[in-house]
Design a protein around this motif. Sequence first.
Motif, PDB file in Angstrom:
ATOM      1  N   UNK A   1       0.869  -1.180   0.000  1.00 59.49           N
ATOM      2  CA  UNK A   1       0.000   0.000   0.000  1.00 59.49           C
ATOM      3  C   UNK A   1       0.909   1.233   0.000  1.00 59.49           C
ATOM      4  N   UNK A   2       0.875   1.988  -1.095  1.00 59.45           N
ATOM      5  CA  UNK A   2       1.654   3.225  -1.184  1.00 59.45           C
ATOM      6  C   UNK A   2       3.157   3.052  -1.256  1.00 59.45           C
ATOM      7  N   UNK A   3       3.633   1.793  -1.409  1.00 60.10           N
ATOM      8  CA  UNK A   3       5.093   1.501  -1.347  1.00 60.10           C
ATOM      9  C   UNK A   3       5.679   2.126  -0.083  1.00 60.10           C
ATOM     10  N   UNK A   4       4.931   2.069   1.012  1.00 59.44           N
ATOM     11  CA  UNK A   4       5.345   2.777   2.228  1.00 59.44           C
ATOM     12  C   UNK A   4       6.442   2.010   2.973  1.00 59.44           C
ATOM     13  N   UNK A   5       7.552   2.685   3.217  1.00 60.63           N
ATOM     14  CA  UNK A   5       8.627   2.127   4.034  1.00 60.63           C
ATOM     15  C   UNK A   5       8.215   2.362   5.487  1.00 60.63           C
ATOM     16  N   UNK A   6       7.909   1.277   6.192  1.00 64.67           N
ATOM     17  CA  UNK A   6       7.385   1.408   7.558  1.00 64.67           C
ATOM     18  C   UNK A   6       8.491   1.348   8.597  1.00 64.67           C
ATOM     19  N   UNK A   7       9.657   0.841   8.178  1.00 61.70           N
ATOM     20  CA  UNK A   7      10.767   0.698   9.131  1.00 61.70           C
ATOM     21  C   UNK A   7      12.081   0.695   8.355  1.00 61.70           C
ATOM     22  N   UNK A   8      13.095   1.315   8.921  1.00 56.54           N
ATOM     23  CA  UNK A   8      14.425   1.272   8.321  1.00 56.54           C
ATOM     24  C   UNK A   8      15.421   1.461   9.455  1.00 56.54           C
ATOM     25  N   UNK A   9      16.180   0.431   9.749  1.00 54.86           N
ATOM     26  CA  UNK A   9      17.109   0.549  10.870  1.00 54.86           C
ATOM     27  C   UNK A   9      18.521   0.814  10.365  1.00 54.86           C
ATOM     28  N   UNK A  10      19.260   1.604  11.143  1.00 53.61           N
ATOM     29  CA  UNK A  10      20.648   1.919  10.794  1.00 53.61           C
ATOM     30  C   UNK A  10      21.472   1.974  12.080  1.00 53.61           C
ATOM     31  N   UNK A  11      22.738   1.550  12.006  1.00 55.38           N
ATOM     32  CA  UNK A  11      23.576   1.548  13.209  1.00 55.38           C
ATOM     33  C   UNK A  11      24.126   2.939  13.529  1.00 55.38           C
ATOM     34  N   UNK A  12      24.362   3.187  14.841  1.00 56.85           N
ATOM     35  CA  UNK A  12      25.062   4.416  15.207  1.00 56.85           C
ATOM     36  C   UNK A  12      26.570   4.130  15.261  1.00 56.85           C
ATOM     37  N   UNK A  13      27.346   5.088  15.748  1.00 60.01           N
ATOM     38  CA  UNK A  13      28.800   4.917  15.691  1.00 60.01           C
ATOM     39  C   UNK A  13      29.280   3.789  16.618  1.00 60.01           C
ATOM     40  N   UNK A  14      28.433   3.349  17.578  1.00 59.82           N
ATOM     41  CA  UNK A  14      28.788   2.216  18.437  1.00 59.82           C
ATOM     42  C   UNK A  14      28.149   0.911  17.968  1.00 59.82           C
ATOM     43  N   UNK A  15      27.538   0.945  16.805  1.00 59.03           N
ATOM     44  CA  UNK A  15      26.927  -0.264  16.248  1.00 59.03           C
ATOM     45  C   UNK A  15      25.516  -0.526  16.752  1.00 59.03           C
ATOM     46  N   UNK A  16      24.938   0.438  17.468  1.00 50.37           N
ATOM     47  CA  UNK A  16      23.586   0.268  18.003  1.00 50.37           C
ATOM     48  C   UNK A  16      22.550   0.691  16.950  1.00 50.37           C
ATOM     49  N   UNK A  17      21.592  -0.207  16.714  1.00 50.12           N
ATOM     50  CA  UNK A  17      20.609   0.078  15.663  1.00 50.12           C
ATOM     51  C   UNK A  17      19.422   0.873  16.194  1.00 50.12           C
ATOM     52  N   UNK A  18      18.899   1.757  15.351  1.00 52.91           N
ATOM     53  CA  UNK A  18      17.631   2.441  15.656  1.00 52.91           C
ATOM     54  C   UNK A  18      16.835   2.536  14.361  1.00 52.91           C
TER      55      UNK A  18
END
Length: 382
Positions: A60-77
Motif C-alpha cells: 500500500x503506497x510503497x510505504x517504508x514502515x521501518x528502516x534501521x541503521x547503526x550508530x557509531x557504536x553499532x547500536x541500531x535504531x
Amino acid sequence: MKTSLRNVIVLAALAASIAGSATAGDKPECKMFGKTADGKEVMLFTLKNANGMTMEIMSYGCIVTKLTAPDRDGKFADVVLGYNTLEEYIKATPYFGAIVGRYGNRIAHGKFTLDGKEYTLFCNNSPGDIPCALHGGKVGFDKVVWDAEPVSKPGVQGVKMHYVSKDGEEGYPGNLDVTITHSLTDKNEYRLDYELKSDKATPANVTHHGYFNLKGEGNGDILGHELLIKADKTTPVDKGLIPTGALKPVKGTPFDFTTAHTIGERVNADDEQMKFGGGYDHNWVLNSQDGSLASAVEVFEPTTGRAMEVLTTEPGVQFYCGNFLDGSNVGKTGKPYKFRNGLCLETQHYPDSPNHPEFPSTIIQPGKTYKSTTIYRFSTRK
Ligand code: GLA
C-alpha cells in the motif's frame, strides 16, 4: 591450491553466518499486513542486509514502515517515522514513508495545459489559501495497492512494485505504467529504481516521501542534524508554495547549505521564503543536472554519529523539515511526532513544472521509458 580455495569458501560462509547475512540472493520475507476497505490484500516485505540493517515496505503506497541503521557504536535504531498498522496509515498520514505521484509536490490551482488542452486536477491543499494539487491529488500513489514481487540478487534484497494509473485518473492524461524497484543493499543503501511509461504525453514527478530522524524516530526534533546540499540555487515560491519561476542563488541566505549547517541554525530567520514555508519546504536546484547518478545531500547527526547521503539522477530535491507535524500523529513507539521531528529529502523535478516551460520537462512521452534512480546511503562518523 584446492585446499586453500575450499578454506576460503568455508571461511566466507562462516563470516557470512556470523554477520547474519541473509542477502546471498535470498528473497525478502513476506506476510499479509492487512486489507484495504475495498478488500485488497496488502503485503509487508522485510528486507535485510549483511550488516544487520532491516527495512520493511508494504504494497500500500510503497510505504517504508521501518528502516534501521547503526550508530557509531553499532547500536541500531529505526530512523524513519511511521505507524505499526495499516489502519493508521489509511486513516491519517502526512505521506510517511510513501511514494507520491503522479506529481510529487504542487501544481498551481490544479491546472495545466499540455498540447493545447487544459487539464483539471483535484485540489487537495491550499497554503496561503491558494488551492493546488499536492502529491498526486485525492487518491495519489501513496493510497493505492501496488503489485509486488520480490527480486533479489547477491548483496541486494529487493521488491519490485508495479502500478498502472489509468487514463484520466486524478485528471491526468494517459495510462501511466510505473515500476519501482526498492532495494536494501549490503552497502547500507535504500535504493529506488523508477521506470515510467505512458501511452499519451503526461506530466509525472514520482518521489519517495520518507521522514528521517537519524537520532531514531520519536527521539525529538531534527534541528541538530547537519545538512549539506550540493546546490547553488533554489526555486523560490510565492505564498501558495508555488515556484515563481526564478532560480535564486543561495549565497548569503539561510538556504545556503553548500557547506554544512545544522537545520536549526537559520530555520527561524527573518526571511520571506522561510515565512512562506513555515521553515524549510523548498526545492533546491542540484548542481548536477546531467541525469547521472550524483551525490546531492549529506546529513549528519552528531550525537549518534549516524550519517545519510542522498544520491540521485533527478535535477532537484525538496528539503522539508516537518513544519506541518504538530503532534497529532502518534508513531510506532507511542510517541507523538511533533513540530520538526522528521525531515524529508524528496528527489524530484521542480514543483509546478507543467506550468513552467523554463524548468526541466516532466512530460513522459509515449514510446519512451523514463528512468530514474535515488539512493539513501547510511554510514557513521566520529
Ligand atoms: C511536501 C510539501 C510540504 C508538505 C509535505 C507533506 O514536502 O512540500 O509542503 O505538503 O510534503 O506534509
